[in-house]
Design an enzyme around this catalytic site. Sequence first.
Site, PDB file in Angstrom:
ATOM      1  N   HIS A 298       0.835  -1.227   0.000  1.00  0.00           N
ATOM      2  CA  HIS A 298       0.000   0.000   0.000  1.00  0.00           C
ATOM      3  C   HIS A 298       0.857   1.258   0.000  1.00  0.00           C
ATOM      4  O   HIS A 298       0.409   2.304   0.462  1.00  0.00           O
ATOM      5  CB  HIS A 298      -0.956   0.021   1.199  1.00  0.00           C
ATOM      6  CG  HIS A 298      -1.735  -1.250   1.372  1.00  0.00           C
ATOM      7  ND1 HIS A 298      -2.995  -1.453   0.861  1.00  0.00           N
ATOM      8  CD2 HIS A 298      -1.397  -2.411   1.984  1.00  0.00           C
ATOM      9  CE1 HIS A 298      -3.411  -2.675   1.157  1.00  0.00           C
ATOM     10  NE2 HIS A 298      -2.455  -3.283   1.833  1.00  0.00           N
TER      11      HIS A 298
ATOM     12  N   SER B   6      15.113  20.694 -16.932  1.00  0.00           N
ATOM     13  CA  SER B   6      13.893  21.443 -17.210  1.00  0.00           C
ATOM     14  C   SER B   6      14.274  22.708 -17.966  1.00  0.00           C
ATOM     15  O   SER B   6      15.374  23.234 -17.807  1.00  0.00           O
ATOM     16  CB  SER B   6      13.208  21.798 -15.891  1.00  0.00           C
ATOM     17  OG  SER B   6      12.487  23.003 -16.002  1.00  0.00           O
TER      18      SER B   6
ATOM     19  N   LYS C  92      16.465  20.891 -11.890  1.00  0.00           N
ATOM     20  CA  LYS C  92      15.807  19.612 -12.145  1.00  0.00           C
ATOM     21  C   LYS C  92      16.681  18.542 -12.789  1.00  0.00           C
ATOM     22  O   LYS C  92      17.529  18.822 -13.629  1.00  0.00           O
ATOM     23  CB  LYS C  92      14.599  19.839 -13.057  1.00  0.00           C
ATOM     24  CG  LYS C  92      13.462  20.534 -12.346  1.00  0.00           C
ATOM     25  CD  LYS C  92      12.785  19.599 -11.370  1.00  0.00           C
ATOM     26  CE  LYS C  92      11.351  19.409 -11.790  1.00  0.00           C
ATOM     27  NZ  LYS C  92      10.816  18.174 -11.322  1.00  0.00           N
TER      28      LYS C  92
ATOM     29  N   GLU D  25       9.504   7.378 -17.191  1.00  0.00           N
ATOM     30  CA  GLU D  25       8.144   7.851 -17.478  1.00  0.00           C
ATOM     31  C   GLU D  25       7.663   7.370 -18.847  1.00  0.00           C
ATOM     32  O   GLU D  25       6.491   7.032 -19.026  1.00  0.00           O
ATOM     33  CB  GLU D  25       8.106   9.385 -17.372  1.00  0.00           C
ATOM     34  CG  GLU D  25       8.297   9.845 -15.924  1.00  0.00           C
ATOM     35  CD  GLU D  25       8.677  11.317 -15.790  1.00  0.00           C
ATOM     36  OE1 GLU D  25       8.339  12.107 -16.673  1.00  0.00           O
ATOM     37  OE2 GLU D  25       9.320  11.661 -14.774  1.00  0.00           O
TER      38      GLU D  25
END
Length: 460
Positions: free
Chosen positions: A158, A279, A285, A292
């Site tokens: 979980h 970024s 970043k 992804e």
Amino acid sequence: MKNKTVWANRLKGKTSLSFQKIGSSINADKRLYEQDIAASIVHTKMLVKQKIIGKKEGSKIINGLKKIKSQIDKGKFKFQEKFEDIHLNIEKKLFELIGPSAGFLHTARSRNDQVVTDFKLWIKKSSKETIANINSLMKILIKKAEKNIDTVMPGLTHLKNAQPISFAHYLLSYFEMLKRDKKKFENNIKLLDECPLGSAALAGTSYKIDRNYTSRQLGFKKPTDNSIDSVADRDFAVDFLYASALCAMHLSRLAEDFIIFNSNAFNLISFDDSILTGSSIMPQKKNPDPAELIRGRVGLNYGNLNSMLTIMKGLPMSYFKDLQDDKKLVFDGFDTLNDSLVLSLELVSSMKPNKKNMLKMANEGFTTATDFADYLVKEKKLTFRESYAVAAKLVNYAEKKNKLLSELSLQEIMKIYKNLDKNVLKIFDVNNSMNSKKSYGGTSTANVKSMIKKYKKEVE
Ligand code: ARG
């Protein structure tokens, strides 16, 4: 004749240009050229062997086909939409190269058995390529696991801290998933290993062809048994797309884990800069884009599978043009999955665990509460439900005091359960917890070591 379709004598006038463009499959099925030429050569040899066509015609055809292959190999072949697909593009070219003898090639076959033979050959080859890529990823997982047998991390359920586990054991859980994927592709190859060539349009043929010969020459186990099913069946394409979707789903789960572990909140792993992006506005970043992409692209694999199943639904016997779009879906499924496999390999090999944070997090969230309950069962003869209640009380106490379980003193623990001595303290050590899980398949370092030994043999 040169510019005419093979059915020009039957169909009057010109083909609609928009239909020609939309109805042709050459842009997709040109990927079948090697298989198409190989199958045509074998078919020709069989026709000669069976004395259905002459030797001279046979060798002319075979030489022409070989020339066409080398032209395509070199990128010197002009594929034309007006000839619809790879089969007719090659046949047209053969006429250009060898003249009317090319007309003997299509004896005792149809594009219906031709396309399904080519497609099966392609899927066989591509399944093997996929298996090899899966295997490489499995090897990298073993390599990473070997370096992290003693690395303790918080096992999660979980997404909440559950129990301390070995990072190697975690990585090898993906090894198991990939092992099943590999087996699926292997089983698929066995299942599709019947040659449809010679089924012709759907009824078979009146020529005395030798289907055992063509089947053997093309590397199939046997010829298919029913000519109608042979041209109508695309189960093998669905199987390929299902295995691809499932494998892509496993990679998507790994990618999502890595994205979470790499987040600033978790900070459990990092990656080499070579696979990260920055970024355009935020100078600080470092984003895990490959993970992804892997996570998202499983959507394409699901889409391909769903499209294929939908095309097949309610399709009457036997061949229909609906089936032409099967290739695009399978090619895309293959490309997408194999890109994801390559990216996963890069992700795993460039991934570095942050061992300090893993250990810290493994200590948080009262992850040894179950060990304490088990201790009371084994040492104090409580039932598990009784000890579970005592351990829950201890967790409540530690939470109130804002302490880890390992920070509690013996006196504090004895407030909750009297009959204890200092031996109980080692129960809250996350390393001890991990190594106590010696049941078969459990996370103890001894288990993980012997699993790695076994796994190494499996990927050789
Ligand atoms: N381009 C066709 C396909 O991919 C080849 C088979 C054509 N057969 C036919 N009867 N039109 O399915």
